[in-house]
Design an enzyme around this catalytic site. Structure first.
Site, PDB file in Angstrom:
ATOM      1  N   ASP A  65      39.194  36.354  58.727  1.00 15.59           N
ATOM      2  CA  ASP A  65      40.659  36.375  58.772  1.00 15.59           C
ATOM      3  C   ASP A  65      41.205  36.270  60.175  1.00 15.59           C
ATOM      4  OD1 ASP A  65      41.879  39.400  59.739  1.00 15.59           O
ATOM      5  OD2 ASP A  65      39.731  39.209  59.361  1.00 15.59           O
ATOM      6  N   ASP A  96      36.687  43.412  57.793  1.00 13.40           N
ATOM      7  CA  ASP A  96      38.053  43.941  57.741  1.00 13.40           C
ATOM      8  C   ASP A  96      39.077  42.828  57.542  1.00 13.40           C
ATOM      9  OD1 ASP A  96      37.027  46.505  58.210  1.00 13.40           O
ATOM     10  OD2 ASP A  96      37.033  46.172  60.376  1.00 13.40           O
ATOM     11  N   ASP A 101      33.010  38.184  57.763  1.00 19.49           N
ATOM     12  CA  ASP A 101      33.686  39.266  58.459  1.00 19.49           C
ATOM     13  C   ASP A 101      34.022  40.313  57.391  1.00 19.49           C
ATOM     14  OD1 ASP A 101      35.134  40.598  60.591  1.00 19.49           O
ATOM     15  OD2 ASP A 101      36.961  39.882  59.635  1.00 19.49           O
TER      16      ASP A 101
END
Length: 228
Positions: free
Chosen positions: A189, A12, A10
């Site tokens: 996250d 961001d 991922d």
């Protein structure tokens, strides 16, 4: 049979300690492309929905791309180059870059899989030295007499929640591969990425939000706090 190793990231809050789409919106608002008060209110509301796992990705994409659709290609591309210099380059931290490079040095295929659109994220992937990017693709007005620029609509399956699994599946299929021919590690996250974390051979909760941290502890997933 030797499995092909693939490292999925991922973007961001995983590889960079900010949300690139959110930051791009703030950056273009500072340029006067949007009404600051209205844009920030809506931007924050969408971001809260994202964190809660309730985001309408199509509605958000129309909102997030409205300014660049209006400004056109030349102004948007120039502004994004400034955004990279002013915001993103400063946000790329050595430990995140090293994590990507360590996988590449080991011969792994590295893919960034993000729910942010490709206009915003392609230059960021390039800054990490990553060629393979799975991002939200945008429709372009390529009809005769059209603008040749983005419309604000999403092309195909958005790489968001279960869509990330579908898009990685398509990436594999396009290369004649199946999940049984690869060993995948996925770093994220966000609680939104649990579908792909469940699908991957190894899930790494990276700078995880509170809900993902709790789930990772419950399931015995590795937790990596990459940023201080």
């Amino acid at each position: 049979m030797t499995l092909k190793n693939i490292a999925l990231f991922d973007l961001d809050h995983t590889l960079i300690p900010l949300d690139s789409d959110f930051a791009w919106g703030e950056f273009t608002t500072a340029l006067g492309w949007t009404d600051a008060a209205s844009f920030q209110q809506q931007n924050h509301a969408f971001y809260e929905h994202y964190k809660a796992g309730t985001l309408d990705i199509h509605a958000y994409c129309r909102f997030a791309t409205a300014a660049l659709v209006k400004q056109g290609a030349a102004k948007s591309i120039a502004a994004h180059a400034d955004f990279m210099r002013a915001v993103i380059q400063k946000a790329i931290q050595p430990q995140a870059l090293k994590l990507v490079q360590d996988h590449q040095a080991a011969g792994d295929t590295v893919i960034i899989v993000t729910a942010t659109n490709a206009f915003v994220t392609r230059p960021i992937a390039t800054a990490f030295g990553v060629e393979d990017l799975i991002a939200v693709d945008l429709v372009k007005d390529d009809a005769p007499g059209g603008t040749g620029w983005y419309t604000g609509e999403i092309a195909g399956v958005p790489s968001f929640r279960e869509g990330k699994v579908a898009r990685v599946d398509q990436w594999l299929s396009d290369r004649g591969l199946g999940w049984d021919a690869v060993h995948t590690t996925f770093y994220s996250d966000s609680i939104n990425d649990v579908p792909l974390m469940d699908k991957a051979n190894v899930a790494v909760a990276t700078n995880p939000d509170a809900r993902l941290r709790a789930l990772a502890q419950e399931r015995g997933w590795r937790i990596l706090d990459l940023f201080p």
